[in-house]
Scaffold this motif. Structure first.
Motif, PDB file in Angstrom:
ATOM      1  N   THR A 201       0.828  -1.205   0.000  1.00 29.95           N
ATOM      2  CA  THR A 201       0.000   0.000   0.000  1.00 29.95           C
ATOM      3  C   THR A 201       0.859   1.251   0.000  1.00 29.95           C
ATOM      4  O   THR A 201       0.599   2.209  -0.742  1.00 29.95           O
ATOM      5  N   MET A 202       1.918   1.247   0.816  1.00 22.71           N
ATOM      6  CA  MET A 202       2.830   2.390   0.878  1.00 22.71           C
ATOM      7  C   MET A 202       3.503   2.609  -0.473  1.00 22.71           C
ATOM      8  O   MET A 202       3.577   3.740  -0.977  1.00 22.71           O
ATOM      9  N   ALA A 203       3.986   1.533  -1.076  1.00 22.91           N
ATOM     10  CA  ALA A 203       4.671   1.642  -2.367  1.00 22.91           C
ATOM     11  C   ALA A 203       3.729   2.168  -3.442  1.00 22.91           C
ATOM     12  O   ALA A 203       4.107   3.025  -4.252  1.00 22.91           O
ATOM     13  N   GLY A 204       2.495   1.679  -3.458  1.00 23.51           N
ATOM     14  CA  GLY A 204       1.524   2.131  -4.456  1.00 23.51           C
ATOM     15  C   GLY A 204       1.197   3.602  -4.317  1.00 23.51           C
ATOM     16  O   GLY A 204       1.119   4.337  -5.313  1.00 23.51           O
ATOM     17  N   ALA A 205       1.022   4.048  -3.072  1.00 24.53           N
ATOM     18  CA  ALA A 205       0.700   5.456  -2.833  1.00 24.53           C
ATOM     19  C   ALA A 205       1.866   6.360  -3.218  1.00 24.53           C
ATOM     20  O   ALA A 205       1.673   7.439  -3.792  1.00 24.53           O
ATOM     21  N   LEU A 218       7.517  -6.964  -5.994  1.00 22.20           N
ATOM     22  CA  LEU A 218       8.249  -8.223  -6.018  1.00 22.20           C
ATOM     23  C   LEU A 218       7.560  -9.194  -5.065  1.00 22.20           C
ATOM     24  O   LEU A 218       7.397  -8.911  -3.880  1.00 22.20           O
ATOM     25  N   THR A 219       7.155 -10.339  -5.585  1.00 23.68           N
ATOM     26  CA  THR A 219       6.350 -11.293  -4.822  1.00 23.68           C
ATOM     27  C   THR A 219       7.028 -12.658  -4.795  1.00 23.68           C
ATOM     28  O   THR A 219       8.147 -12.822  -5.254  1.00 23.68           O
ATOM     29  N   PRO A 255      -5.384  -8.151  -2.847  1.00 23.27           N
ATOM     30  CA  PRO A 255      -4.975  -6.814  -2.386  1.00 23.27           C
ATOM     31  C   PRO A 255      -3.791  -6.251  -3.167  1.00 23.27           C
ATOM     32  O   PRO A 255      -3.685  -5.034  -3.342  1.00 23.27           O
ATOM     33  N   LYS A 256      -2.893  -7.124  -3.662  1.00 22.53           N
ATOM     34  CA  LYS A 256      -1.768  -6.630  -4.470  1.00 22.53           C
ATOM     35  C   LYS A 256      -2.275  -5.973  -5.753  1.00 22.53           C
ATOM     36  O   LYS A 256      -1.802  -4.888  -6.148  1.00 22.53           O
TER      37      LYS A 256
END
Length: 299
Positions: A201-205, A218-219, A255-256
């Protein structure tokens, strides 16, 4: 003296030439990379990841790393004798858990990644959402239906937050100074409390706020797979909705992909879900026509 007709040397040169258009395309642009999963715990993959982001910086791309650390937090909580509670897969974060999360994320993990990048020949600066008031969080609120009464219930996850406001000037200043920002997903709230934020969520925002050319998640899977196990390489939000409805996408991938959709609708050009367990997967995705993961674009 090396033989200029050596096929191995010629292949290396051709690889660089093939990558040139992509280097030119993304020079001066920003890539936000969410780093976590098993790749983080594997020294060889960690070394490869550090090399990748240092290479990106060297060719004129500005990588921004946002990292997770759920397993490490869990291990430290266990060592401290603090029992974790989960609701619908989300960790309930009380005051003691929040303090441990900040210590692990902003301390040990953050500085370890900075060290890896330094060993790979780069310069990095480790920060969290607290530094320079970069991220202000709001408390996450979740509801669920009681299985018996079907009444909506409010779930209190404690000190779990999501980004409410992002000031990208801190990130841009670090990048402009020739360094790679490495960001721990910890942020203050307007109430003065400290919140643990999901790293995806942080990375997306952050990717949306920066208008990044790419968001990489990265998953521990190859990407989004169809029901036959084949990699889906290019998706739009409507495709993802359809795949969710028919059960192709489920579990932690949901959610990803929601994060990816939000990011591309809010200003990031495209998002990519790819396997962090594959050496240099990010470089394969960026600098080859074939790619290596699932690309999500708006439209």
């Amino acid at each position: 003296m090396p033989n200029p007709h050596d096929p191995a040397l010629l292949a290396k040169a051709e690889t660089l030439v093939d990558a040139l258009p992509y280097m030119q395309r993304y020079a001066g642009r920003t890539f936000v990379v969410k780093y976590g999963g098993h790749a983080m715990g594997d020294p060889e993959l960690a070394h490869d990841f550090a090399q990748d982001v240092v290479l990106l910086k060297a060719v004129g791309i500005n990588p921004v790393v946002v990292h997770g650390g759920g397993p490490q937090i869990g291990a430290m909580l266990k060592k401290a004798g603090i029992e974790s509670q989960f609701v619908d897969g989300l960790r309930v974060t009380d005051k003691a858990t929040a303090e441990v999360a900040e210590m692990v994320l902003s301390g040990a993990i953050n500085k370890e990644i900075v060290s890896w990048i330094a060993k790979a020949g780069g310069r990095a600066m480790g920060i969290s959402g607290k530094d320079g008031n970069m991220v202000t969080a709001r408390k996450v609120r979740r509801t669920r239906k009681d299985p018996e009464s079907l009444i909506e219930q409010v779930i209190d996850l404690g000190f779990v937050g999501e980004p409410d406001r992002i000031d990208v000037s801190v990130i841009e200043t670090i990048s402009a100074a020739g360094m790679i920002p490495v960001i721990a997903p910890i942020a203050p709230g307007t109430d003065g409390e400290t919140y643990n934020v999901n790293a995806d969520t942080m990375a997306g925002a952050i990717a949306a706020a920066l208008g990044a050319a790419r968001l990489f998640l990265l998953t521990d899977v190859h990407g989004v797979l169809d029901k036959q196990g084949n990699l889906l390489t290019d998706l739009r939000p409507a495709d993802i909705e359809r795949l969710h409805k028919d059960g192709t996408i489920s579990g932690g991938m949901i959610p990803k992909l929601e994060t990816c959709i939000h990011a591309v609708k809010a200003g990031c050009e495209a998002a990519v879900v790819l396997d962090g367990r594959v050496s240099h997967a990010m470089l394969l995705e960026i600098f080859t026509q074939e790619g290596a993961g699932t690309l999500i674009r708006a439209g």
